[in-house]
Design a protein around this motif. Structure first.
Motif: not given
Length: 139
Positions: A28-31, A33-47
Motif C-alpha cells: 500500500n506504499q504508493q511511492d 508502487v509508483k517506483f515499481a511500475e515505472s521500471i523499464d530495465s535494471y542491471e546488477t553490478f558488483q564492484g
C-alpha cells in the motif's frame, strides 16, 4: 531395512507438514508502487567494495515536456557495501531523453558510470560518479 524406510517416511512427512504456504500481501506504499511500475530495465553490478542495482525508470507520459506523449527517464542507483547487514543508499539522477549505460569503471569506494543520452543526431555522454556519500554527474 523396513524400519529405516518407515523412519525416513515419518521424518519426510513431518517435515512436509511444517512447510509454510506462501502468502500474498498487498503493498500500500504508493511511492513504492509508483517506483515499481515505472521500471523499464535494471542491471546488477558488483564492484570490488560496493554492489549496485541500476534502474532505468520512466517519468510518465508527457514528462519530456513536448506536445506529444514522449517520456523522459531517470536512473536510480541502489548501492551497498559487502556486509552481513549492509546499509543501502538510493540515488536518483535525471531527467534523460534516452539513457544507455555504456561503461562502468570500478575505483573501489566509488564507481563511474558512462551514460550515452539523446537521439541519433544529438548524443551526449555523461559520467556519473556514485559512492556511498553521494552521486554526481559530469559531462
Amino acid at each position: 531395512m523396513k524400519k529405516q524406510l518407515l523412519l525416513f517416511l515419518f521424518v519426510f512427512a513431518a517435515c512436509a507438514t511444517k512447510a509454510q504456504m506462501p502468502k500474498s500481501y498487498s503493498v500500500n506504499q504508493q511511492d513504492l508502487v509508483k517506483f515499481a511500475e515505472s521500471i523499464d530495465s535494471y542491471e546488477t553490478f558488483q564492484g570490488d567494495q560496493l554492489w549496485f542495482k541500476v534502474f532505468k525508470i520512466n517519468n510518465g507520459s508527457g514528462s519530456a515536456g513536448l506536445e506529444s506523449c514522449e517520456v523522459n527517464y531517470s536512473i536510480v542507483f541502489c548501492l551497498a557495501e559487502y556486509d552481513e547487514n549492509p546499509e543501502s543508499k538510493l540515488y536518483k539522477i535525471g531527467p534523460f531523453k534516452k539513457p544507455e549505460l555504456i561503461k562502468k569503471v570500478d575505483s573501489g569506494r566509488f564507481v563511474t558510470f558512462h551514460v550515452r543520452d539523446g537521439y541519433e543526431n544529438d548524443l551526449t555522454t555523461y559520467k556519473m560518479v556514485v559512492s556511498e556519500t553521494g552521486a554526481k554527474i559530469e559531462k
